[in-house]
Design a protein around this motif. Structure first.
Motif, mmCIF file in Angstrom:
data_model
loop_
_atom_site.group_PDB
_atom_site.id
_atom_site.type_symbol
_atom_site.label_atom_id
_atom_site.label_comp_id
_atom_site.label_asym_id
_atom_site.label_seq_id
_atom_site.Cartn_x
_atom_site.Cartn_y
_atom_site.Cartn_z
ATOM 1 N N ASP A 80 24.288 -34.406 -14.179
ATOM 2 C CA ASP A 80 23.764 -32.783 -13.952
ATOM 3 C C ASP A 80 24.692 -31.408 -13.511
ATOM 4 O O ASP A 80 26.100 -32.129 -13.098
ATOM 5 C CB ASP A 80 22.718 -32.645 -12.705
ATOM 6 N N ASP A 125 26.181 -27.366 -8.073
ATOM 7 C CA ASP A 125 24.736 -26.580 -7.956
ATOM 8 C C ASP A 125 24.727 -24.753 -8.287
ATOM 9 O O ASP A 125 23.237 -23.944 -8.499
ATOM 10 C CB ASP A 125 24.301 -26.368 -5.729
ATOM 11 N N ARG A 184 24.552 -24.539 -12.157
ATOM 12 C CA ARG A 184 23.201 -24.179 -11.874
ATOM 13 C C ARG A 184 22.191 -23.633 -12.122
ATOM 14 O O ARG A 184 21.313 -22.425 -12.639
ATOM 15 C CB ARG A 184 22.377 -26.038 -11.466
ATOM 16 N N GLU A 196 20.200 -20.897 -14.884
ATOM 17 C CA GLU A 196 18.784 -20.742 -14.247
ATOM 18 C C GLU A 196 19.240 -19.074 -13.860
ATOM 19 O O GLU A 196 17.490 -18.572 -14.764
ATOM 20 C CB GLU A 196 18.523 -21.054 -12.577
#
Ligand code: SF4
Lengths: 194, 446
Positions: free
Chosen positions: B62, B65, B68, B72
Motif C-alpha cells: 500500500d 499515509d 494515500r 484520496e
C-alpha cells in the motif's frame, strides 16, 4: 496575494548555475496537500553539507537571493516558489530563470529579477552586502552604489504592485470567454468524447 | 505553427483558451482547495481529465499515509467538482502524458496544459502543450483560460540520417548536449526535418517530452499522416474523423515561416547517447569517455556521480536499470528493449525493472508476451506510474547506487537521495541490464 513594491536588505549568494527545482524542494516533500510547510525543507539535501552557502550565519534572514544562471529549471512544482518564500526570501536575482518557476513565483508575490551577468556577479561576490529592489522603478541599487535597471512584464508588474488575484482579474473577462466558447462550439465540437 | 494555434485560441489580448486540462495528484490538491475556499466551480469539467500517476505504488503493498492522503484528495476533488478521473486500478490509468495521446484526447491544433513540466510531450501531435504551476492549475480550473504572452519560436532542424542503434532518445539527448539546458529558454521549439517525419508517434513524443530539458516552453511537430493514423479509432478521436484531418492539416507551418532562432542538428554526429552528469546536457556518445570538466558545474557533477574524467563510458558498472517514464514507457519502447533482452539474462547483481507508462501499455505488452520476455530475463514487471522517474513512491535508488534509466532527468537525487542516474534509450538500458555496465547496444544486435 500581498502587494510588493520594494525589497531591501542583505543578499544571500548561491553561486551555482542551473539549480533545478528538484534540489530546491525534493520530491519526498511534495506529498503535502497544503500550500505551507515547505520552507524548512528548502534545499533539503544540500543543506546537509556544512559548507552549503545558505547555511552561512551572515546570510541568515536575508530577503534577497542571488543565484547563477538558469535558476530553478526543471520540474513545474510550485512548491519550489513556496519553499523559497517561506524560508524568508522575497526576491531572487539571476541572469536567467526556468520559465515555469518564474511564472509560479509571480503568482505568489515572489520577485524574480533578471540582471546582466556582471551585475549578478557583483551581488554574488559582495554578499551579504545589501541591495534594494524597486519594482515600481524597475531598478536594483547594487552594493557598489550603482543602479541597474531590469525588465518586467507590464501585466505582471501591475499585478504584483497591487497584489491582485489573477483569477479575479480573468473573471472580469467572463463575457469574452463566453463569446469565445460560443463561437468555438459553432465551428464544431472539440470536447472530450470519452 | 505556433502562430496558427495561438491565433485560434486567443480569447482576447493576452488571454489564451485551454482546450484540454490534464490533472494529477501532486500539483492539484492546493488548486482545488483554492477553488473551494473561493466558492468557484470548475468551469469546464468536460475539458478536464485527471489520473493518478506520480505517487502511486507500482508493486505490491500500500502507499504510505501521506501518499494515500494525496491520492484520496484527488478522488474527493474530482468527485466534488465533476472531473473525470482514471484512478489507480482503472484500465485507463497511467502517466498523464502517456494516456492523453493513447486515449486520442491529445489532438493537433489544441492547447493543452497540465501541472507538470513534461506536458510538452503532447506537442508531438502539433498541439501547443506546456507545463504550469499549481496557481495556474487553479486559474485554468476556474476560467479555462490562462494569461499568457506569446513565446518566441525556435526551429530545430535535423539533417542527415540516424545511424544504426540510434533512436529518438539519442536525437534529443544529442540535441540537448549541443544547445544546453537553457538552449531553448523562452522559446517554443518546432522540430523539423525528414528524420522527424520518419519517426513513429512514440519517437516523436520522446523528443517533444524532453523539450523542457532544453529549457523550451513547449515543443511542436507538424501533424502528418503518421499523426492521423495514430489517432484514428482511438476513443477520444473526433466522430467525423475525415473532416478533423482536413482541419488538422492546416496547422503545419508554411514554407516561408520565420523563426526567432534556428538550430541545425546533424544526425551523422549522433551515436547512442548516455548522460554522465547531473543535467541532461551532460551527455556523450557511448563510444566516448567521461569528459574533462569544463567548469565548476561539471566538477560538481562528476563528484556527485563518482566518476573520473577519462574513464571509458563502457567501463561504468550499473546497479539498477529503470525502464519507464513518460519519455520512454510506451509500447514501442518496451518492444525495442525486449528485442535486446530476449534470450539473455539480467546481469548478476543488477536489479532491473520495467514500469509500463499506462495500464493499457501494460495490457498490450502482456498480449504480445513481452512481460514473459522481461520476467524470464530477471526484470521486475510493475504496474503503471511515474515510479522511479522521480521516486515519490518506494521505487527509489539508495545513496551511491548507479542506474541506467530511460527517464528524462538525471538531476542530483532525482531517483533517490544520493542516487546516480544515467539517461539513455530503452534499447541502451536493456543492453546495460544484460551486460551489467553501460554498453553499446550496437554490439548486441547481430
Ligand atoms: S514519468 Fe517522470 S517526468 Fe513523466 S510525468 Fe511522471 S514524474 Fe514527471
Amino acid at each position: 496575494m500581498k502587494a510588493v513594491r520594494v525589497v531591501s536588505g542583505p543578499v544571500a549568494a548561491l553561486d551555482r548555475a542551473s539549480v533545478d527545482t528538484d534540489q530546491i524542494i525534493p520530491k519526498q516533500f511534495l506529498k503535502r496537500i497544503e500550500r505551507t510547510g515547505f520552507g524548512e525543507f528548502l534545499f533539503h539535501d544540500w543543506m546537509k553539507d556544512p559548507d552549503f552557502p545558505l547555511r552561512r550565519p551572515d546570510f541568515a534572514g536575508a530577503p534577497i537571493l542571488a543565484a547563477g544562471r538558469n535558476f530553478a529549471c526543471g520540474s513545474s512544482r510550485e512548491h519550489a516558489a513556496w519553499a523559497i518564500q517561506e524560508f524568508g526570501f522575497q526576491a531572487v536575482v539571476a541572469e536567467s530563470f526556468g520559465d515555469i518557476f518564474r511564472t509560479n513565483a509571480s503568482k505568489n508575490g515572489l520577485l524574480t529579477v533578471v540582471l546582466p551577468a556582471a551585475d549578478v556577479r557583483e551581488l554574488l561576490d559582495s554578499a551579504p552586502a545589501a541591495a534594494t529592489i524597486d519594482l515600481q522603478a524597475q531598478t536594483v541599487a547594487l552594493p557598489s552604489g550603482r543602479t541597474a535597471s531590469f525588465e518586467v512584464d507590464p501585466g505582471v508588474r501591475e499585478r504584483l504592485l497591487n497584489g491582485w488575484d489573477d483569477i479575479a482579474l480573468t473573471e472580469r473577462r467572463a463575457e469574452e470567454i463566453d463569446r469565445y466558447e460560443a463561437e468555438r462550439e459553432r465551428r464544431g465540437p472539440n470536447v472530450l468524447a470519452l | 505553427m505556433l502562430d496558427k494555434v495561438w491565433a485560434d485560441h486567443e480569447v482576447g489580448e493576452g488571454l489564451l483558451y485551454v482546450d484540454l486540462h490534464l490533472v494529477h495528484e501532486v500539483t492539484s490538491a492546493q488548486a482545488f482547495e483554492g477553488l473551494r475556499l473561493a466558492g468557484r466551480p470548475v468551469r469546464r469539467p468536460d475539458r478536464t481529465l485527471a489520473t493518478a500517476d506520480h505517487n502511486v505504488p507500482t508493486g505490491p503493498g500500500d502507499p504510505d499515509d501521506l501518499s494515500r492522503a494525496q491520492l484520496e484528495a484527488l478522488d474527493r476533488n474530482c468527485a466534488e467538482f465533476g472531473v473525470r478521473l482514471y484512478a489507480l486500478g482503472h484500465r485507463r490509468q497511467g502517466v498523464v502524458h502517456v494516456i492523453g495521446p493513447e486515449l486520442g484526447v491529445t489532438q493537433p491544433g489544441m492547447t493543452i496544459v497540465c501541472g507538470d513540466s513534461h506536458t510538452s510531450t503532447h506537442g508531438a501531435f502539433g498541439a501547443l502543450a506546456f507545463g504550469i504551476g499549481t496557481s495556474e492549475v487553479e486559474h485554468v480550473l476556474a476560467t479555462q483560460t490562462l494569461p499568457q504572452r506569446k513565446p518566441r519560436t525556435m526551429r530545430i532542424a535535423y539533417v542527415g540520417t540516424l545511424g544504426p542503434g540510434c533512436t529518438a532518445k539519442d536525437m534529443i539527448l544529442g540535441t540537448i548536449g549541443q544547445i544546453g539546458t537553457d538552449g531553448a529558454a523562452g522559446h517554443v521549439i518546432e522540430y523539423a526535418g525528414d528524420a522527424i517525419r520518419r519517426l513513429s508517434m512514440e519517437g516523436r513524443m520522446t523528443i517533444a517530452n524532453m523539450s523542457i530539458e532544453a529549457g523550451g516552453r513547449a515543443g511542436m511537430m507538424a501533424p502528418d499522416d503518421t499523426t492521423f493514423a495514430y489517432l484514428d479509432g482511438r476513443p477520444g478521436a473526433p466522430p467525423d474523423f475525415d473532416a478533423a484531418v482536413e482541419r488538422w492539416r492546416g496547422y503545419a507551418s508554411d514554407e516561408a515561416a520565420v523563426f526567432d532562432r534556428e538550430v541545425t542538428v546533424d544526425l551523422a554526429d549522433v551515436a547512442p547517447q548516455v548522460s554522465w552528469g547531473t543535467n541532461p546536457s551532460q551527455v556523450a556518445p557511448i563510444t566516448g569517455a567521461v569528459p574533462e570538466p569544463a567548469d565548476e558545474t561539471d566538477e560538481r557533477a562528476l563528484a556527485y556521480m563518482g566518476l573520473t574524467a577519462g574513464t571509458p563510458l563502457r567501463d561504468i558498472a550499473v546497479d539498477r536499470v529503470f525502464l519507464g517514464s513518460c519519455t520512454n514507457a510506451r509500447i514501442e519502447d518496451l518492444r525495442s528493449a525486449a528485442e535486446i533482452v530476449r534470450g539473455r539474462r539480467v546481469s548478476e547483481g543488477v536489479r532491473a525493472m520495467v514500469v509500463p507508462g499506462s495500464a493499457q501499455v501494460k495490457a498490450q505488452a502482456e498480449r504480445e508476451g513481452l512481460d514473459a520476455v522481461f520476467q524470464s530475463a530477471g526484470f521486475e514487471w510493475r504496474g503503471a506510474g511515474c515510479s522511479m522517474c522521480l521516486g515519490m513512491n518506494p521505487d527509489i535508488l539508495q545513496p551511491g547506487e548507479r542506474c541506467a534509466s530511460t527517464s528524462n532527468r538525471n538531476f542530483e537525487g532525482r531517483q533517490g537521495a544520493g542516487g546516480r542516474t544515467h539517461l539513455m534509450s530503452p534499447a541502451m538500458a536493456a543492453a546495460a541490464a544484460v551486460t551489467g555496465r553501460l554498453a553499446d547496444v550496437r554490439e548486441l544486435v547481430a
